[in-house]
Motif scaffolding. Structure first.
Motif, short mmCIF file in Angstrom:
data_model
loop_
_atom_site.label_atom_id
_atom_site.label_comp_id
_atom_site.label_asym_id
_atom_site.label_seq_id
_atom_site.Cartn_x
_atom_site.Cartn_y
_atom_site.Cartn_z
N ALA A 55 -31.04 -0.56 3.25
CA ALA A 55 -32.17 -1.44 2.92
C ALA A 55 -33.05 -0.82 1.85
O ALA A 55 -33.44 -1.50 0.88
CB ALA A 55 -32.98 -1.72 4.18
N LYS A 56 -33.37 0.45 1.99
CA LYS A 56 -34.21 1.12 1.00
C LYS A 56 -33.55 1.17 -0.37
O LYS A 56 -34.21 0.99 -1.40
CB LYS A 56 -34.58 2.52 1.48
CG LYS A 56 -35.59 2.49 2.61
CD LYS A 56 -35.92 3.89 3.09
CE LYS A 56 -36.92 3.83 4.23
NZ LYS A 56 -37.26 5.17 4.74
N ALA A 57 -32.24 1.40 -0.40
CA ALA A 57 -31.52 1.42 -1.68
C ALA A 57 -31.57 0.05 -2.35
O ALA A 57 -31.82 -0.05 -3.57
CB ALA A 57 -30.07 1.86 -1.47
N LEU A 58 -31.36 -1.01 -1.59
CA LEU A 58 -31.37 -2.36 -2.16
C LEU A 58 -32.74 -2.73 -2.72
O LEU A 58 -32.84 -3.30 -3.81
CB LEU A 58 -30.93 -3.38 -1.10
CG LEU A 58 -29.46 -3.32 -0.69
CD1 LEU A 58 -29.23 -4.16 0.55
CD2 LEU A 58 -28.57 -3.76 -1.83
N VAL A 59 -33.79 -2.38 -1.99
CA VAL A 59 -35.15 -2.71 -2.45
C VAL A 59 -35.53 -1.82 -3.64
O VAL A 59 -36.08 -2.32 -4.63
CB VAL A 59 -36.16 -2.59 -1.28
CG1 VAL A 59 -37.59 -2.73 -1.78
CG2 VAL A 59 -35.86 -3.66 -0.22
N ALA A 60 -35.23 -0.54 -3.58
CA ALA A 60 -35.58 0.38 -4.67
C ALA A 60 -34.90 -0.01 -5.98
O ALA A 60 -35.48 0.15 -7.05
CB ALA A 60 -35.21 1.81 -4.29
N GLN A 61 -33.67 -0.53 -5.89
CA GLN A 61 -32.92 -0.94 -7.08
C GLN A 61 -33.26 -2.37 -7.53
O GLN A 61 -32.63 -2.89 -8.44
CB GLN A 61 -31.41 -0.84 -6.81
CG GLN A 61 -30.93 0.57 -6.57
CD GLN A 61 -29.47 0.59 -6.15
OE1 GLN A 61 -28.63 -0.07 -6.74
NE2 GLN A 61 -29.17 1.36 -5.12
N VAL A 71 -35.70 -6.65 3.02
CA VAL A 71 -34.58 -6.55 3.96
C VAL A 71 -35.17 -6.39 5.35
O VAL A 71 -35.96 -5.48 5.59
CB VAL A 71 -33.65 -5.36 3.64
CG1 VAL A 71 -32.52 -5.28 4.66
CG2 VAL A 71 -33.12 -5.44 2.22
N ASN A 72 -34.81 -7.27 6.25
CA ASN A 72 -35.20 -7.15 7.65
C ASN A 72 -34.07 -6.45 8.40
O ASN A 72 -32.90 -6.75 8.19
CB ASN A 72 -35.43 -8.51 8.30
CG ASN A 72 -36.50 -9.30 7.62
OD1 ASN A 72 -36.21 -10.34 7.04
ND2 ASN A 72 -37.73 -8.84 7.65
N ILE A 73 -34.46 -5.53 9.29
CA ILE A 73 -33.49 -4.82 10.12
C ILE A 73 -33.73 -5.22 11.57
O ILE A 73 -34.83 -5.07 12.08
CB ILE A 73 -33.62 -3.29 9.96
CG1 ILE A 73 -33.37 -2.89 8.51
CG2 ILE A 73 -32.67 -2.57 10.92
CD1 ILE A 73 -33.70 -1.43 8.22
N LEU A 74 -32.70 -5.74 12.19
CA LEU A 74 -32.74 -6.08 13.60
C LEU A 74 -31.92 -5.02 14.34
O LEU A 74 -30.69 -5.08 14.36
CB LEU A 74 -32.17 -7.48 13.84
CG LEU A 74 -32.78 -8.60 13.01
CD1 LEU A 74 -32.04 -9.91 13.23
CD2 LEU A 74 -34.25 -8.75 13.32
N PRO A 75 -32.58 -4.01 14.93
CA PRO A 75 -31.85 -2.92 15.55
C PRO A 75 -31.29 -3.29 16.93
O PRO A 75 -31.72 -4.27 17.54
CB PRO A 75 -32.92 -1.83 15.68
CG PRO A 75 -34.19 -2.58 15.83
CD PRO A 75 -34.02 -3.85 15.00
N ASN A 76 -30.35 -2.50 17.37
CA ASN A 76 -29.82 -2.59 18.73
C ASN A 76 -29.29 -3.97 19.10
O ASN A 76 -29.60 -4.52 20.15
CB ASN A 76 -30.88 -2.14 19.74
CG ASN A 76 -31.30 -0.71 19.49
OD1 ASN A 76 -30.48 0.13 19.16
ND2 ASN A 76 -32.58 -0.45 19.60
N MET A 77 -28.48 -4.51 18.24
CA MET A 77 -27.83 -5.79 18.47
C MET A 77 -26.41 -5.49 18.98
O MET A 77 -25.73 -4.61 18.44
CB MET A 77 -27.76 -6.55 17.14
CG MET A 77 -26.98 -7.82 17.18
SD MET A 77 -26.72 -8.44 15.51
CE MET A 77 -25.48 -7.29 14.92
N THR A 78 -25.98 -6.15 20.01
CA THR A 78 -24.63 -5.95 20.53
C THR A 78 -23.66 -6.88 19.80
O THR A 78 -23.89 -8.08 19.70
CB THR A 78 -24.57 -6.24 22.04
OG1 THR A 78 -25.48 -5.34 22.69
CG2 THR A 78 -23.17 -6.04 22.58
N SER A 79 -22.59 -6.30 19.29
CA SER A 79 -21.53 -7.07 18.63
C SER A 79 -20.24 -6.91 19.42
O SER A 79 -19.86 -5.81 19.80
CB SER A 79 -21.31 -6.58 17.21
OG SER A 79 -22.46 -6.79 16.42
N ILE A 80 -19.59 -8.03 19.66
CA ILE A 80 -18.27 -8.03 20.30
C ILE A 80 -17.32 -8.67 19.31
O ILE A 80 -17.56 -9.78 18.84
CB ILE A 80 -18.30 -8.80 21.63
CG1 ILE A 80 -19.30 -8.13 22.59
CG2 ILE A 80 -16.90 -8.90 22.24
CD1 ILE A 80 -19.57 -8.90 23.85
#
Length: 106
Positions: free
Chosen positions: A22-28, A34-43
Motif C-alpha cells: 500500500a505504501k509503495a503504491l501511494v508513494a509512487q 489503499v484500504n487494508i482489511l486485516p485478518n480476513m479468512t480466505s478459503i
C-alpha cells in the motif's frame, strides 16, 4: 461519469506485506488511497486442495491510466505465486472525492 476511476482488489499473506504494498503504491502516485482489511479468512482451492488462510485484503483506488503500473507493482512486491488482481470500474460516486483523486494522482 466515465469509468476513468478503478477499484483494484488484491490479498496479501499478512498485514505487514499489505502495508508495504500500500505504501509503495501511494508513494509512487499509483493509488490515491489503499484500504487494508486485516485478518480476513480466505478459503480457496490451491494445487488440488482446499486451503484456508488468514489474509489482508487491499482496496486500491486509482485511475485507468495507472492500472498496468499498479499490476506490475503488485506482482513485483507480492509474495504469492499468483496474486489476486481484480478490477472494478467505478461508475459514479462523490465528485469531490474524484476531484481529490485527480489532484493526488497527477
Amino acid at each position: 461519469m466515465t469509468t476513468q476511476f478503478k477499484l483494484i482488489f488484491t490479498t496479501c499473506k499478512n498485514e505487514a506485506e499489505a502495508r508495504t504494498l500500500a505504501k509503495a503504491l501511494v508513494a509512487q502516485k499509483l493509488a490515491a488511497c489503499v484500504n487494508i482489511l486485516p485478518n480476513m479468512t480466505s478459503i480457496y482451492m490451491w494445487e488440488g486442495e482446499v486451503s484456508e488462510e488468514v489474509e489482508a485484503k487491499l482496496l486500491i483506488k486509482t485511475k485507468s491510466e495507472k492500472m498496468n503500473d499498479v499490476f506490475e507493482t503488485i506482482k513485483s512486491l507480492h509474495s504469492y505465486e499468483v496474486p489476486e488482481i481484480q478490477v472494478v470500474d467505478v461508475a459514479t460516486g462523490n465528485l469531490a472525492y474524484f476531484h481529490w483523486m485527480d489532484e493526488v494522482l497527477n
